[in-house]
Motif scaffolding. Structure first.
Motif, PDB file in Angstrom:
ATOM      1  N   ILE A   1       2.236   7.726   7.565  1.00 29.92           N
ATOM      2  CA  ILE A   1       1.001   8.169   6.945  1.00 29.92           C
ATOM      3  C   ILE A   1       0.801   9.680   7.088  1.00 29.92           C
ATOM      4  CG2 ILE A   1      -1.522   8.093   7.208  1.00 29.92           C
ATOM      5  CD1 ILE A   1      -1.220   5.084   7.690  1.00 29.92           C
ATOM      6  N   VAL A   2       1.046  10.210   8.283  1.00 32.62           N
ATOM      7  CA  VAL A   2       0.784  11.638   8.525  1.00 32.62           C
ATOM      8  C   VAL A   2       1.995  12.509   8.251  1.00 32.62           C
ATOM      9  CG1 VAL A   2      -1.054  11.186  10.160  1.00 32.62           C
ATOM     10  CG2 VAL A   2       1.258  11.488  10.984  1.00 32.62           C
ATOM     11  N   ASN A   3       3.076  11.908   7.782  1.00 31.30           N
ATOM     12  CA  ASN A   3       4.304  12.626   7.447  1.00 31.30           C
ATOM     13  C   ASN A   3       4.917  13.317   8.662  1.00 31.30           C
ATOM     14  OD1 ASN A   3       6.381  13.468   5.873  1.00 31.30           O
ATOM     15  ND2 ASN A   3       5.279  15.138   4.906  1.00 31.30           N
TER      16      ASN A   3
ATOM     17  N   LEU B   1       0.811  -1.211   0.000  1.00 33.72           N
ATOM     18  CA  LEU B   1       0.000   0.000   0.000  1.00 33.72           C
ATOM     19  C   LEU B   1       0.850   1.269   0.000  1.00 33.72           C
ATOM     20  CD1 LEU B   1      -2.718  -0.941   2.627  1.00 33.72           C
ATOM     21  CD2 LEU B   1      -2.993  -0.784   0.168  1.00 33.72           C
ATOM     22  N   ALA B   2       2.137   1.130  -0.153  1.00 33.03           N
ATOM     23  CA  ALA B   2       3.055   2.257  -0.003  1.00 33.03           C
ATOM     24  C   ALA B   2       2.736   3.406  -0.945  1.00 33.03           C
ATOM     25  CB  ALA B   2       4.494   1.795  -0.203  1.00 33.03           C
ATOM     26  N   SER B   3       2.346   3.118  -2.153  1.00 31.37           N
ATOM     27  CA  SER B   3       2.078   4.205  -3.095  1.00 31.37           C
ATOM     28  C   SER B   3       0.824   4.992  -2.717  1.00 31.37           C
ATOM     29  CB  SER B   3       1.942   3.661  -4.513  1.00 31.37           C
ATOM     30  OG  SER B   3       0.852   2.775  -4.588  1.00 31.37           O
ATOM     31  N   LEU B   4      -0.107   4.356  -2.028  1.00 27.32           N
ATOM     32  CA  LEU B   4      -1.324   5.055  -1.612  1.00 27.32           C
ATOM     33  C   LEU B   4      -1.123   5.880  -0.352  1.00 27.32           C
ATOM     34  CD1 LEU B   4      -4.028   2.314  -2.205  1.00 27.32           C
ATOM     35  CD2 LEU B   4      -3.643   4.372  -3.538  1.00 27.32           C
ATOM     36  N   VAL B   5      -0.348   5.366   0.592  1.00 23.02           N
ATOM     37  CA  VAL B   5      -0.179   6.063   1.875  1.00 23.02           C
ATOM     38  C   VAL B   5       1.168   6.764   1.991  1.00 23.02           C
ATOM     39  CG1 VAL B   5      -1.782   4.544   3.087  1.00 23.02           C
ATOM     40  CG2 VAL B   5       0.639   3.986   3.040  1.00 23.02           C
ATOM     41  N   ALA B   6       1.859   6.912   0.882  1.00 26.36           N
ATOM     42  CA  ALA B   6       3.168   7.564   0.918  1.00 26.36           C
ATOM     43  C   ALA B   6       3.027   9.031   1.309  1.00 26.36           C
ATOM     44  CB  ALA B   6       3.839   7.456  -0.439  1.00 26.36           C
TER      45      ALA B   6
ATOM     46  N   LEU C   1      -3.633  11.643  -1.558  1.00 24.54           N
ATOM     47  CA  LEU C   1      -4.773  11.111  -0.816  1.00 24.54           C
ATOM     48  C   LEU C   1      -4.856  11.810   0.541  1.00 24.54           C
ATOM     49  CD1 LEU C   1      -6.812   8.766  -1.361  1.00 24.54           C
ATOM     50  CD2 LEU C   1      -5.342   7.336   0.030  1.00 24.54           C
ATOM     51  N   PRO C   2      -6.037  12.253   0.957  1.00 21.47           N
ATOM     52  CA  PRO C   2      -6.147  12.925   2.257  1.00 21.47           C
ATOM     53  C   PRO C   2      -5.732  12.004   3.408  1.00 21.47           C
ATOM     54  CG  PRO C   2      -8.154  13.212   0.973  1.00 21.47           C
ATOM     55  CD  PRO C   2      -7.300  12.233   0.236  1.00 21.47           C
ATOM     56  N   ILE C   3      -5.214  12.606   4.461  1.00 20.44           N
ATOM     57  CA  ILE C   3      -4.753  11.840   5.619  1.00 20.44           C
ATOM     58  C   ILE C   3      -5.883  11.003   6.197  1.00 20.44           C
ATOM     59  CG2 ILE C   3      -3.919  12.038   7.997  1.00 20.44           C
ATOM     60  CD1 ILE C   3      -2.239  14.394   7.090  1.00 20.44           C
ATOM     61  N   ARG C   4      -7.080  11.534   6.165  1.00 14.31           N
ATOM     62  CA  ARG C   4      -8.241  10.800   6.673  1.00 14.31           C
ATOM     63  C   ARG C   4      -8.412   9.470   5.942  1.00 14.31           C
ATOM     64  NH1 ARG C   4     -14.176  12.758   5.460  1.00 14.31           N
ATOM     65  NH2 ARG C   4     -13.086  13.008   3.501  1.00 14.31           N
ATOM     66  N   HIS C   5      -8.228   9.473   4.626  1.00 13.09           N
ATOM     67  CA  HIS C   5      -8.366   8.243   3.841  1.00 13.09           C
ATOM     68  C   HIS C   5      -7.180   7.307   4.051  1.00 13.09           C
ATOM     69  CE1 HIS C   5     -11.116  10.796   1.156  1.00 13.09           C
ATOM     70  NE2 HIS C   5     -11.843  10.079   1.993  1.00 13.09           N
ATOM     71  N   LYS C   6      -6.007   7.878   4.219  1.00 13.67           N
ATOM     72  CA  LYS C   6      -4.830   7.053   4.509  1.00 13.67           C
ATOM     73  C   LYS C   6      -5.013   6.330   5.836  1.00 13.67           C
ATOM     74  CE  LYS C   6      -1.493  10.076   2.217  1.00 13.67           C
ATOM     75  NZ  LYS C   6      -0.288  10.880   2.430  1.00 13.67           N
TER      76      LYS C   6
ATOM     77  N   LEU D   1       4.823  -4.475  18.707  1.00 11.72           N
ATOM     78  CA  LEU D   1       3.628  -4.129  17.952  1.00 11.72           C
ATOM     79  C   LEU D   1       3.369  -2.621  17.998  1.00 11.72           C
ATOM     80  CD1 LEU D   1       1.326  -7.032  19.078  1.00 11.72           C
ATOM     81  CD2 LEU D   1       2.137  -6.628  16.770  1.00 11.72           C
ATOM     82  N   GLN D   2       3.553  -2.021  19.158  1.00  8.00           N
ATOM     83  CA  GLN D   2       3.330  -0.587  19.295  1.00  8.00           C
ATOM     84  C   GLN D   2       4.309   0.206  18.437  1.00  8.00           C
ATOM     85  OE1 GLN D   2       3.615   0.091  23.491  1.00  8.00           O
ATOM     86  NE2 GLN D   2       1.510  -0.543  23.884  1.00  8.00           N
ATOM     87  N   VAL D   3       5.555  -0.208  18.422  1.00  7.53           N
ATOM     88  CA  VAL D   3       6.562   0.483  17.616  1.00  7.53           C
ATOM     89  C   VAL D   3       6.205   0.393  16.138  1.00  7.53           C
ATOM     90  CG1 VAL D   3       8.969   0.377  16.871  1.00  7.53           C
ATOM     91  CG2 VAL D   3       8.421   0.276  19.295  1.00  7.53           C
ATOM     92  N   SER D   4       5.778  -0.771  15.706  1.00  3.96           N
ATOM     93  CA  SER D   4       5.399  -0.951  14.308  1.00  3.96           C
ATOM     94  C   SER D   4       4.214  -0.055  13.949  1.00  3.96           C
ATOM     95  CB  SER D   4       5.060  -2.411  14.048  1.00  3.96           C
ATOM     96  OG  SER D   4       4.553  -2.578  12.760  1.00  3.96           O
ATOM     97  N   GLN D   5       3.210  -0.021  14.817  1.00  3.12           N
ATOM     98  CA  GLN D   5       2.044   0.814  14.560  1.00  3.12           C
ATOM     99  C   GLN D   5       2.421   2.290  14.511  1.00  3.12           C
ATOM    100  OE1 GLN D   5      -0.808  -0.121  17.607  1.00  3.12           O
ATOM    101  NE2 GLN D   5      -1.611  -1.861  16.472  1.00  3.12           N
ATOM    102  N   LYS D   6       3.255   2.731  15.433  1.00  2.00           N
ATOM    103  CA  LYS D   6       3.655   4.134  15.468  1.00  2.00           C
ATOM    104  C   LYS D   6       4.435   4.522  14.217  1.00  2.00           C
ATOM    105  CE  LYS D   6       3.714   4.753  20.445  1.00  2.00           C
ATOM    106  NZ  LYS D   6       4.526   5.042  21.636  1.00  2.00           N
ATOM    107  N   LYS D   7       5.316   3.637  13.768  1.00  2.00           N
ATOM    108  CA  LYS D   7       6.084   3.919  12.556  1.00  2.00           C
ATOM    109  C   LYS D   7       5.169   4.074  11.351  1.00  2.00           C
ATOM    110  CE  LYS D   7      10.513   1.730  13.585  1.00  2.00           C
ATOM    111  NZ  LYS D   7      11.424   0.628  13.219  1.00  2.00           N
TER     112      LYS D   7
END
Length: 89
Positions: A85-87, A29-34, A39-44, A74-80
Motif C-alpha cells: 500500500i505505501v510502496n 482491491l488491487a487496482s485501488l491500493v496498487a 488514491l492517497p495513502i491515507r485512503h488506501k 498473520l503478521q507477515v501477511s499484514q506487513k506485505k
C-alpha cells in the motif's frame, strides 16, 4: 461464525483459510491500493483497515492464544499488504 476447529485447538486451518480469504480480497482491491494508484495513502490504509484486516482477524478473540508460528503468518501477511500500500521496498 466461520471458525474452523481442529482437535488440538491450534486453529491452523482457520488461520490458513483466513489468509486465503485475505489474499483474495486484496487481489480484488488491487487496482485501488496498487503502488501506481493515485488514491492517497491515507485512503488506501483506510480500505485495508475496513475490508482486509477484518477478514484476517475474524475470530481472533478465540484463537488469540495460538502458537507463535500461526500468529507470525498473520503478521507477515499484514506487513506485505501494508508495504504494498505505501510502496515500501
Amino acid at each position: 461464525m466461520g471458525l474452523y476447529l481442529d482437535p488440538r485447538l491450534s486453529f491452523k486451518n482457520h488461520i490458513k483459510k483466513a489468509l486465503n480469504k485475505a489474499t483474495i480480497t486484496s487481489k480484488q482491491l488491487a487496482s485501488l491500493v496498487a503502488r501506481w494508484s493515485t488514491l492517497p495513502i491515507r485512503h488506501k490504509h483506510l480500505l485495508y483497515k475496513a475490508i482486509i484486516r477484518p477478514v484476517l482477524m475474524n475470530g481472533s478473540q478465540v484463537w488469540g492464544s495460538t502458537s507463535q508460528t500461526n500468529t507470525k503468518k498473520l503478521q507477515v501477511s499484514q506487513k506485505k499488504q501494508l508495504m504494498h500500500i505505501v510502496n515500501a521496498p
